[in-house]
Scaffold this active site. Structure first.
Site, PDB file in Angstrom:
ATOM      1  N   GLY A   1       0.820  -1.208   0.000  1.00  0.00           N
ATOM      2  CA  GLY A   1       0.000   0.000   0.000  1.00  0.00           C
ATOM      3  C   GLY A   1       0.852   1.255   0.000  1.00  0.00           C
ATOM      4  N   SER A   2       0.355   2.282   0.640  1.00  0.00           N
ATOM      5  CA  SER A   2       1.009   3.594   0.559  1.00  0.00           C
ATOM      6  C   SER A   2       2.348   3.671   1.272  1.00  0.00           C
ATOM      7  CB  SER A   2       0.074   4.672   1.109  1.00  0.00           C
ATOM      8  OG  SER A   2      -1.041   4.843   0.253  1.00  0.00           O
TER       9      SER A   2
END
Length: 486
Positions: A217-218
């Site tokens: 993810g981020s």
């Protein structure tokens, strides 16, 4: 001698020669293979004929031991203190089911059979002392391990914490876990406990910190930002970027969305990381192209096995087409990482661009507690320059001070971090993974970098976030390490 007798004599001679050849072949060529076969019960009996050496944490605290076995040809069996908490570090050692992880890799030292302990074994022949195993001194910090294990609680997930300056693994937690003591023997009770663990759908024996990969993810935006800085795409973290909104994924008719109502058009790198703009980092990945992104990820340890000495599953930044590369740049698509790998990313940033080789074994000791091996820290790679690492430190610090990672703040300590909420399931149909990676910094440098992933929790989908679920766990681990140095 008549002809028939001569033939019989020759035949018998051939048989004797064949028997001698076979005996020598078994004793000298096949000996090691036969000794290490699982079916060779005598080897296992000898392994547990004396007390096994200990696995040590905090420089002197044993988390293992041995106890006498009743009504068995195995004299001793292994026991653990706080077994579920330490199992992801130690592994198991069972009279019936062999061993794993440090218990397996360092079996020669722990049993006293390693060639490095030849002098001790020889000395005991003259002194009459009973045979003993040596000790394995790990780098693990019990306070950090407890903070990680307690923080995860009944949630499914993992924590990896490193000393950025040396690569020493300070915590390695995985939940749900298991107690190795429940199947350390060879009774029917031990067998039932083993079978129950094998059938458990939650896979408590899976070391999620080392052996499970997740879309990062981020949190992967740290790697993408490093690629932008290292390749000269951007040099000023506070200057505007070329980041249109919407950003259309290349070769498609699909736009890459940002979360919520955040304003991401052309925002600087610092602000893009603070509010976690997908469009900015997806565009960076597309601008650089797949090969440059692979090259940068590889410098952080992706696409190769990492040995701690326990092998960690390879994290993957893939060769892919343009739209998938843009998605991989924000930690989605086929991008996969272990918690250890993402802790390595945070530690390289914290250590001014130097990535140290992660390791768990600090020393091997003889039964008399003499050091027979001491690990020397070694640099694994240089993912980014010191100047660019310091820029990323500033960006991550802003995330914690006023962005999505405020739950990781520690009073009086500089903390940098990055949250992540990774999509999970076909069409993002299942609860997302909550990530947080971070580092803490004091006047003497950075003593700890952490990666936390919460794979599953009882929280509702809208309440799942890296800042909400994972950041408090990372904070507790960092604080435990820092408090221990005061």
């Amino acid at each position: 001698m008549n002809k028939p007798l001569r033939r019989i004599a020759i035949f018998c001679g051939v048989l004797i020669f064949a028997l001698l050849a076979r005996t020598n072949y078994l004793q000298y060529v096949k000996a090691d293979e036969l000794n290490t076969r699982d079916e060779n019960r005598r080897v296992r009996i000898e392994r547990y004929a004396h007390e096994r050496g200990d696995i040590i944490v905090d420089g002197g605290k044993a988390v293992t031991g041995s106890t006498e076995t009743k009504d068995s040809d195995f004299k001793y069996k292994r026991v653990w203190q706080d077994g579920p908490m330490w199992a992801p570090v130690t592994g198991y050692s069972s009279q019936a089911f062999d061993a794993s992880q440090i218990e397996k890799i360092e079996d020669g030292i722990l049993t006293g059979n390693d060639d490095q302990l030849f002098f001790d074994r020889t000395k005991s022949l003259f002194t009459g002392d009973k045979k003993q195993g040596g000790n394995i001194v790990t780098t693990l910090n019990s306070a950090a391990q407890k903070a990680a294990f307690t923080g995860l609680g009944d949630k499914k997930g993992a924590v990896a914490a490193l000393d950025p300056q040396t690569g020493a693994i300070l915590a390695l937690a995985s939940t749900p876990s298991y107690d190795p003591s429940t199947f350390a023997g060879n009774s029917d009770k031990d067998s039932k406990a083993w079978q129950a663990l094998q059938k458990d759908k939650d896979k408590p024996m899976l070391n999620r910190a080392l052996r499970e990969t997740y879309p990062p993810g981020s949190t992967f935006k740290i790697v993408t930002a490093a690629a932008a800085l290292e390749n000269g795409l951007y040099t000023d973290i506070d200057a505007k970027t070329n980041s249109p909104v919407p950003f259309r994924l290349p070769q498609t008719s699909q736009d890459l969305p940002n979360e919520g109502s955040i304003q991401c058009e052309n925002v600087p790198l610092r602000e893009a990381l603070r509010i976690s703009c997908n469009t900015v980092f997806g565009k960076i990945s597309d601008d650089l192209g797949n090969q440059k992104m692979i090259d940068q990820a590889n410098k952080f340890g992706f696409n190769k096995d990492v040995f701690t000495p326990v092998r960690a599953t390879e994290s993957v930044y893939p060769k892919d087409n343009a739209p998938q590369n843009a998605m991989a740049g924000i930690g989605q698509a086929s991008n996969r990482a272990t918690p250890l790998q993402m802790a390595m990313v945070a530690s390289a940033v914290a250590n001014d661009g130097k990535l140290m080789q992660p390791y768990m074994v600090a020393k091997r000791q003889s039964p008399s507690l003499d050091d027979i091996y001491t690990h020397e820290p070694e640099q694994l790679s240089q993912p980014l320059s010191g100047e660019n690492a310091q820029k990323l430190q500033e960006m991550m610090k802003t995330v914690v001070e006023s962005g999505t990672g405020t739950n990781a703040k520690i009073p009086g300590v500089t903390v940098g971090g990055k949250t992540g909420t990774a999509q999970h399931g076909l069409g993002n149909s299942e609860n997302p993974y909550a990530w947080f990676i971070s580092y803490a910094k004091t006047d003497s440098g950075s003593p700890v970098a952490v990666a936390v992933v919460v794979e599953d929790s009882k929280a509702t989908r809208d309440d799942i976030s890296g800042g909400g679920l994972a950041a408090p766990i990372a904070k507790a681990v960092m604080k435990a390490v820092i408090d221990g140095k005061k």
